[in-house]
Each structure stands twice: as structure tokens, then as C-alpha cells.
Design a protein around this motif. Structure first.
Motif, mmCIF file in Angstrom:
data_model
loop_
_atom_site.group_PDB
_atom_site.id
_atom_site.type_symbol
_atom_site.label_atom_id
_atom_site.label_comp_id
_atom_site.label_asym_id
_atom_site.label_seq_id
_atom_site.Cartn_x
_atom_site.Cartn_y
_atom_site.Cartn_z
ATOM 1 N N VAL A 12 0.857 -1.191 0.000
ATOM 2 C CA VAL A 12 0.000 0.000 0.000
ATOM 3 C C VAL A 12 0.895 1.244 0.000
ATOM 4 C CG1 VAL A 12 -1.707 1.356 1.279
ATOM 5 C CG2 VAL A 12 -1.929 -1.140 1.147
ATOM 6 N N ALA A 13 0.745 2.078 -1.022
ATOM 7 C CA ALA A 13 1.502 3.329 -1.116
ATOM 8 C C ALA A 13 0.678 4.449 -0.481
ATOM 9 C CB ALA A 13 1.801 3.663 -2.573
ATOM 10 N N LEU A 14 1.307 5.190 0.424
ATOM 11 C CA LEU A 14 0.673 6.348 1.046
ATOM 12 C C LEU A 14 1.307 7.610 0.465
ATOM 13 C CD1 LEU A 14 -1.215 7.660 3.102
ATOM 14 C CD2 LEU A 14 0.592 7.390 4.825
ATOM 15 N N VAL A 49 -1.940 -0.837 -4.220
ATOM 16 C CA VAL A 49 -3.037 0.077 -3.898
ATOM 17 C C VAL A 49 -2.407 1.376 -3.402
ATOM 18 C CG1 VAL A 49 -5.159 0.416 -2.549
ATOM 19 C CG2 VAL A 49 -4.418 -1.904 -3.131
ATOM 20 N N ALA A 50 -3.048 2.511 -3.699
ATOM 21 C CA ALA A 50 -2.561 3.792 -3.193
ATOM 22 C C ALA A 50 -3.618 4.485 -2.355
ATOM 23 C CB ALA A 50 -2.142 4.707 -4.340
ATOM 24 N N VAL A 51 -3.169 5.183 -1.323
ATOM 25 C CA VAL A 51 -4.015 6.081 -0.537
ATOM 26 C C VAL A 51 -3.435 7.477 -0.673
ATOM 27 C CG1 VAL A 51 -4.717 6.772 1.791
ATOM 28 C CG2 VAL A 51 -4.818 4.358 1.110
ATOM 29 N N ILE A 52 -4.275 8.419 -1.062
ATOM 30 C CA ILE A 52 -3.862 9.819 -1.125
ATOM 31 C C ILE A 52 -4.465 10.525 0.080
ATOM 32 C CG2 ILE A 52 -3.947 11.967 -2.434
ATOM 33 C CD1 ILE A 52 -4.137 10.253 -4.964
ATOM 34 N N ALA A 53 -3.601 11.104 0.903
ATOM 35 C CA ALA A 53 -4.019 11.767 2.132
ATOM 36 C C ALA A 53 -3.370 13.149 2.179
ATOM 37 C CB ALA A 53 -3.616 10.931 3.347
ATOM 38 N N ASP A 97 -4.494 1.204 -13.832
ATOM 39 C CA ASP A 97 -5.488 0.208 -13.453
ATOM 40 C C ASP A 97 -5.342 -0.294 -12.017
ATOM 41 O OD1 ASP A 97 -3.169 -1.214 -13.800
ATOM 42 O OD2 ASP A 97 -3.930 -2.510 -15.405
ATOM 43 N N LYS A 98 -4.561 0.409 -11.200
ATOM 44 C CA LYS A 98 -4.439 0.046 -9.785
ATOM 45 C C LYS A 98 -5.424 0.869 -8.953
ATOM 46 C CE LYS A 98 0.574 -0.812 -10.113
ATOM 47 N NZ LYS A 98 1.886 -0.456 -9.519
ATOM 48 N N PRO A 99 -6.012 0.287 -7.913
ATOM 49 C CA PRO A 99 -6.965 1.030 -7.079
ATOM 50 C C PRO A 99 -6.302 2.189 -6.341
ATOM 51 C CG PRO A 99 -7.179 -1.341 -6.743
ATOM 52 C CD PRO A 99 -5.925 -1.131 -7.527
ATOM 53 N N ILE A 100 -6.988 3.339 -6.316
ATOM 54 C CA ILE A 100 -6.512 4.537 -5.639
ATOM 55 C C ILE A 100 -7.634 5.067 -4.745
ATOM 56 C CG2 ILE A 100 -5.575 6.856 -5.918
ATOM 57 C CD1 ILE A 100 -4.687 6.023 -8.743
#
Length: 259
Positions: A12-14, A49-53, A97-100
Motif C-alpha cells: 500500500v503506497a501512502l 493500492v494507493a491512498v492519497i491523504a 489500473d491500480k486502485p486509488i
């Protein structure tokens, strides 16, 4: 100090907007570093998966840094070059095509909301505020108009776009703008929890699934289905497909490797 940070843990990329003193508004440096971070996620096979915060409690992003935009506009000879300095690549019709996921707290305004609409899932705090006020400063809204109409329906999107007024998290949830509303101090934890749940599943299968959902909005059914069938057939020969079947039969959690 970077204005955007990147960290990877358990696939998981933050990606964190790190300009809290300016309410995480986008100036050329933030655009450049944000685009580099999202491209890094897109191209990293270990990032599923990436989370943008965003840093700080006041704002996810309050939009474009108007002072920086005005300063560049006053000296720019080429409008196209100016636009390229103020452009989020994530907003494209089909970025990757990766979930963000977006973890939204505080103000989510203008470019900040446009970027959030370019993500796949959005979790907001109870105190989050949403607006698309570009027309108030004489600017059109392009990507947010297209993404907003697709996600929220045309009428709800136009309520934001044409009035330029703020709406609260309850309204955002009712209209489908966000997937879930949680207490403000739980936004990042909840979004990361969703991201890790997604990352525990087959990354190859999830990538094909997202591609079908996103590309299907812009292409015909038959064309999209044909692409999906080709990618599915290739996936059937992968380690993860075999591991998923074995884990199901053995009644255990699968151990996916993304290959």
C-alpha cells in the motif's frame, strides 16, 4: 521539506500532500511532486493500492494556489505551457489500473476535489467540506465535471459546478460523492484499512476489474469486454490464479505475489 511524501508498506503506497501551512493548495512544486509520486506508484510492481491523504487537519486540499497561478500567468507567454504547470495527471480519463483511495478531511475544494474525483474510492471525515468554485474566479471545470457527472450523476455534479457553493459530508455521501463518512480523527486509519483489505486480494484480478469499470465508461461494451477477456485469459496462467484456487480448496487465506 518535500511538499508531497511517498511511503510504501505491505503493498500500500501512502501519498501525502504536505503543505498544511497553505491548506495543501497546489503550486507548481506540489503539482510536480504529486505527479512524480503517482507515476512512481503506477510503475512500481510492489505497489498494489494507493491512498492519497493530506497533512494537517484543516484541509485535504483547498485547491489551486491562486497567488502562484496569478504570478505565473502575469509572466507566461504560452497559455498551454502555463496549463501544463498546473495539471494533475491523475485526473486523466484512465490513469492506471491500480486502485486509488482518497482520505479526505477538512476542505476539499476545487483542484483538491477534482483530484479526489480522479480516485476510485473516497472516505471523508464528518467535518469535510466540498466545493468546485472555479467559475467564481473565471475558470472552467473540465476533469471534475466529467468525473463528477459519472460518479454523482449529472444533476448533483452540476449543483456543485454551477452554483460554486460548499456542501457538507452528509450531502457528499447522499449523492455518492464519497463512499463513507467517519469521525474526522479516523479518516486516514479507515482509508488505510480499506486499502489493506484490497491489497490482501489478488492484485492482478483487481487491476483487470478496475480497468473494466473505468474503461467501460468511455468505450463500447463489446470493445471493453474483449480487452477484459484477453487479460483474464492471461491471468488464468498466473501464480496468483492457481494460489487463489488452492487456498479456497484448502480453506486458508491466499498468499498473492502479484504475478
Amino acid at each position: 521539506m518535500p511538499v508531497v511524501t511517498y511511503a510504501l508498506e505491505d503493498h500500500v503506497a501512502l501519498i501525502t500532500l504536505n503543505r498544511p501551512e497553505a491548506m495543501n493548495t497546489f503550486n507548481p512544486d506540489m503539482y510536480r511532486e504529486f505527479n512524480a509520486a503517482t507515476a512512481r506508484f503506477r510503475d512500481d510492481d510492489a505497489a498494489w493500492v494507493a491512498v492519497i491523504a493530506a497533512a494537517g487537519e484543516r484541509a485535504f486540499s483547498a485547491g489551486v494556489d491562486i497567488k502562484a497561478l496569478d504570478a505565473l500567468a502575469a509572466s507566461a507567454d504560452d497559455p498551454a505551457a502555463l496549463a501544463q504547470s498546473f495539471d494533475i495527471e491523475l485526473e486523466g480519463e484512465y490513469y492506471c489500473d491500480k486502485p486509488i483511495l482518497a482520505a479526505i478531511q477538512g476542505y476539499c475544494i476545487g483542484e483538491g476535489l477534482s483530484m479526489a474525483l480522479g480516485c476510485d474510492l473516497r472516505i471523508a471525515g464528518e467535518g469535510a467540506t466540498f466545493a468546485l468554485p472555479e467559475s467564481r474566479v473565471g475558470l472552467p471545470t473540465i476533469n471534475a465535471a466529467m468525473h463528477g457527472a459519472r460518479i454523482m450523476g449529472t444533476a448533483n455534479a452540476l449543483e456543485l459546478l454551477l452554483l460554486g457553493e460548499q456542501r457538507d459530508a452528509a450531502w457528499a455521501y447522499r449523492t455518492g460523492l464519497v463512499n463513507r463518512v467517519v469521525p474526522d480523527d479516523q479518516v486516514l486509519a479507515e482509508t488505510l484499512a480499506w486499502a489493506h483489505k484490497i491489497a490482501a486480494l489478488s492484485p492482478l484480478a483487481n487491476r483487470i476489474t478496475k480497468a473494466m469499470a473505468v474503461q467501460g465508461q468511455a468505450q463500447g461494451f463489446a470493445e471493453t469486454a474483449a480487452v477484459g477477456a484477453r487479460r483474464r485469459d492471461a491471468l488464468l496462467a498466473s501464480h496468483d490464479a492457481a494460489e487463489g484456487r488452492r487456498a479456497f480448496l484448502e480453506k486458508r487465506a491466499p498468499r498473492f505475489i502479484g504475478a
